[in-house]
Write a protein that holds these residues in place. Structure first.
Motif: not given
Length: 306
Positions: A174-192, A267-277
């Protein structure tokens, strides 16, 4: 529009993409082909080149809308991401199908629906860790890559706080992941996100407007029709979320800035995020979403671009 490289691929995607779950009829509106065409045409006008869809947004219904549009547009102008693993039986009703043979059947059905001979990004759709650990499945998908039916594989994560599949992403190709991420849900910042950065995976942030709650359209007390997936949300939780959104609007969103545009740029200001959908129901919403790329929060290039 601005563009970022999708992980370690040579694919450059618009920082704002187009989510299309709504075309399957579970967001309070049944779309016509003309309405879909108008939205996709506006997206192209805005410089958006990424469409995210799935096999179970309707029974390949969203894909068929998109495929019909492609019959009157240039398929090569688009990066198409779709998914596998489920079968739609009716609104909010799915069954899971994860064997290699079942997924191959799904792949061929998606290609037919999309009226294309290849899928740019083919995503495992919210699989459990047990479903993920299936060597026969990933071997089959690798063969489909070799055959040219799939350009890149990805994982649309079921959970936004469990890094297991992200950590194993490169092992399954896999070359990419998709994950729920927004100002109200920042869980991916911890480990993903750290795991994604380490492997140079692209990240598609889904539900960036928190199911529309961060659009600024809804106030506390809002209710939704039974054919809208948000009617299935816990109403007490929805009320708490909408109260939080009002506080965010009051204290974080700059004066004169559209809240939806701001939420996507956040969302896009986080260095891990490529795009929002984000999903959208009209050309006007496409325009508002695309404006996120103009905000100063959004860098022009992915920080890991080389």
């Amino acid at each position: 529009m601005k563009y970022r490289r999708l992980g370690k691929t040579n694919v450059n995607v618009s920082v704002v993409g187009l989510g299309t779950w709504q075309y399957g009829g579970e967001w309070g509106m049944d779309f016509t082909q003309l309405e879909v065409d108008q939205i996709l045409h506006q997206a192209k006008t805005e410089g958006i080149n990424l469409i995210d869809t799935a096999e179970c947004y309707g029974d390949h219904l969203s894909e068929r809308f998109i495929g019909d549009f492609f019959s009157r547009d240039n398929r090569e102008d688009w990066i198409v991401a779709t998914k596998f693993g489920h079968h739609f039986h009716g609104n909010f009703e799915r069954t899971r199908h994860w064997s290699a043979d079942e997924v191959l059947t799904q792949l061929d059905a998606s290609l037919k629906s999309l009226k294309t001979d290849y899928i740019d990004v083919y995503q495992a759709h919210s699989c459990s860790n047990d479903e993920f650990q299936n060597d026969e499945l990933w071997t089959m998908l690798d063969k489909q890559k070799q055959a040219g039916k799939i350009k890149h594989l990805a994982i649309s994560l079921k959970d936004n706080d469990d890094p297991f599949q992200t950590e194993k992403a490169s092992e399954v190709g896999a070359d990419a992941i998709q994950v729920v991420y927004n100002r109200l849900d920042r869980a991916p910042e911890e480990a993903i996100y750290p795991a994604a950065i380490q492997q140079d995976l692209g990240v598609l942030a889904r539900v960036p407007l928190a199911s529309g709650y961060l659009s600024g359209k809804y106030k506390p007390g809002a209710t939704f029709e039974s054919n809208d997936v948000r009617s299935k949300h816990d109403q007490n939780q929805t009320e708490r979320v909408l109260n939080m959104v009002e506080e965010i609007a009051r204290h974080e969103v700059p004066e004169g800035v559209n809240m939806a545009s701001w939420a996507l740029a956040w969302c896009l200001k986080h260095e891990a995020v490529t795009t929002v959908i984000p999903g959208c129901k009209s050309p006007e919403q496409v325009i508002a979403n695309a404006r996120a790329a103009d905000l100063e929060l959004v860098a022009n290039d992915h920080p890991q671009s080389r």
